[in-house]
Design a protein around this motif. Structure first.
Motif, short mmCIF file in Angstrom:
data_model
loop_
_atom_site.label_atom_id
_atom_site.label_comp_id
_atom_site.label_asym_id
_atom_site.label_seq_id
_atom_site.Cartn_x
_atom_site.Cartn_y
_atom_site.Cartn_z
N PRO A 69 0.82 -1.21 0.00
CA PRO A 69 0.00 0.00 0.00
C PRO A 69 0.86 1.27 0.00
O PRO A 69 2.06 1.23 0.24
CB PRO A 69 -0.82 -0.11 1.28
CG PRO A 69 -0.29 -1.25 2.05
CD PRO A 69 0.65 -2.01 1.19
N GLU A 70 0.22 2.37 -0.25
CA GLU A 70 0.90 3.67 -0.39
C GLU A 70 1.74 4.05 0.83
O GLU A 70 2.76 4.70 0.69
CB GLU A 70 -0.11 4.78 -0.67
CG GLU A 70 -0.61 4.79 -2.09
CD GLU A 70 0.50 4.97 -3.12
OE1 GLU A 70 1.34 5.87 -2.96
OE2 GLU A 70 0.52 4.19 -4.07
N GLU A 71 1.33 3.65 2.03
CA GLU A 71 2.11 4.04 3.21
C GLU A 71 3.50 3.43 3.24
O GLU A 71 4.36 3.88 3.99
CB GLU A 71 1.37 3.73 4.52
CG GLU A 71 1.04 2.29 4.72
CD GLU A 71 -0.39 1.93 4.36
OE1 GLU A 71 -0.85 0.90 4.87
OE2 GLU A 71 -1.03 2.65 3.60
N PHE A 72 3.76 2.45 2.39
CA PHE A 72 5.09 1.86 2.30
C PHE A 72 5.98 2.57 1.27
O PHE A 72 7.16 2.32 1.19
CB PHE A 72 5.00 0.37 1.91
CG PHE A 72 4.52 -0.50 3.03
CD1 PHE A 72 5.42 -1.06 3.91
CD2 PHE A 72 3.17 -0.76 3.20
CE1 PHE A 72 4.99 -1.88 4.96
CE2 PHE A 72 2.72 -1.55 4.23
CZ PHE A 72 3.63 -2.12 5.12
N ARG A 73 5.38 3.45 0.49
CA ARG A 73 6.15 4.18 -0.53
C ARG A 73 7.02 5.22 0.15
O ARG A 73 6.54 5.97 1.01
CB ARG A 73 5.20 4.86 -1.52
CG ARG A 73 5.89 5.36 -2.76
CD ARG A 73 4.89 5.96 -3.74
NE ARG A 73 3.85 5.06 -4.16
CZ ARG A 73 3.92 4.19 -5.17
NH1 ARG A 73 5.03 4.11 -5.86
NH2 ARG A 73 2.91 3.42 -5.49
N ALA A 74 8.28 5.25 -0.20
CA ALA A 74 9.20 6.22 0.42
C ALA A 74 8.83 7.63 -0.03
O ALA A 74 8.50 7.84 -1.20
CB ALA A 74 10.63 5.91 0.01
N PRO A 75 8.88 8.59 0.88
CA PRO A 75 8.59 9.97 0.48
C PRO A 75 9.62 10.48 -0.51
O PRO A 75 10.78 10.10 -0.46
CB PRO A 75 8.65 10.75 1.79
CG PRO A 75 9.41 9.90 2.73
CD PRO A 75 9.25 8.48 2.27
N ALA A 76 9.16 11.34 -1.42
CA ALA A 76 10.04 11.90 -2.42
C ALA A 76 11.11 12.76 -1.76
O ALA A 76 10.84 13.47 -0.78
CB ALA A 76 9.26 12.70 -3.43
N ARG A 77 12.31 12.70 -2.28
CA ARG A 77 13.39 13.53 -1.75
C ARG A 77 13.22 14.97 -2.23
O ARG A 77 12.93 15.20 -3.40
CB ARG A 77 14.74 13.00 -2.21
CG ARG A 77 15.04 11.64 -1.67
CD ARG A 77 16.38 11.18 -2.15
NE ARG A 77 16.61 9.79 -1.76
CZ ARG A 77 17.53 9.03 -2.27
NH1 ARG A 77 18.33 9.49 -3.21
NH2 ARG A 77 17.69 7.79 -1.87
N PRO A 78 13.45 15.94 -1.34
CA PRO A 78 13.35 17.34 -1.78
C PRO A 78 14.49 17.68 -2.74
O PRO A 78 15.59 17.14 -2.62
CB PRO A 78 13.45 18.13 -0.47
CG PRO A 78 14.08 17.20 0.51
CD PRO A 78 13.77 15.80 0.05
#
Length: 80
Positions: A69-78
């Motif tokens: 699910p989406e909560e496992f997707r790593a946040p995009a790097r700034p």
């Protein structure tokens, strides 16, 4: 020895590195209804390491897999 490269259908059917599942990912894989992952087979599943990919699949059969699910997707790097 590096990470194994396997075919990833989520990444445009390209060869990607896959790693063993972390604890939270293992718990989800065991509870996944669409792909019945038995505890005895859990060690056979790997996760794609490409940034943003949530694909989990069998080390031996790329067709046997699912998306986390989406909560496992790593946040995009700034941007730097």
């Amino acid at each position: 020895m590096g990470l194994p490269k396997r075919r990833c259908p989520n990444c445009g059917d390209t060869e990607q590195h896959f790693r063993r599942l972390h604890d939270r990912e293992q718990v989800f894989a065991l509870s996944q209804a669409t792909v019945r992952v038995h505890r005895a087979d859990l060690h056979k599943f790997r996760r794609c390491t490409r940034e943003g990919c949530v694909r989990v699949q069998s080390y031996f059969n790329w067709r046997l897999g699912f998306d986390l699910p989406e909560e496992f997707r790593a946040p995009a790097r700034p941007p730097v």
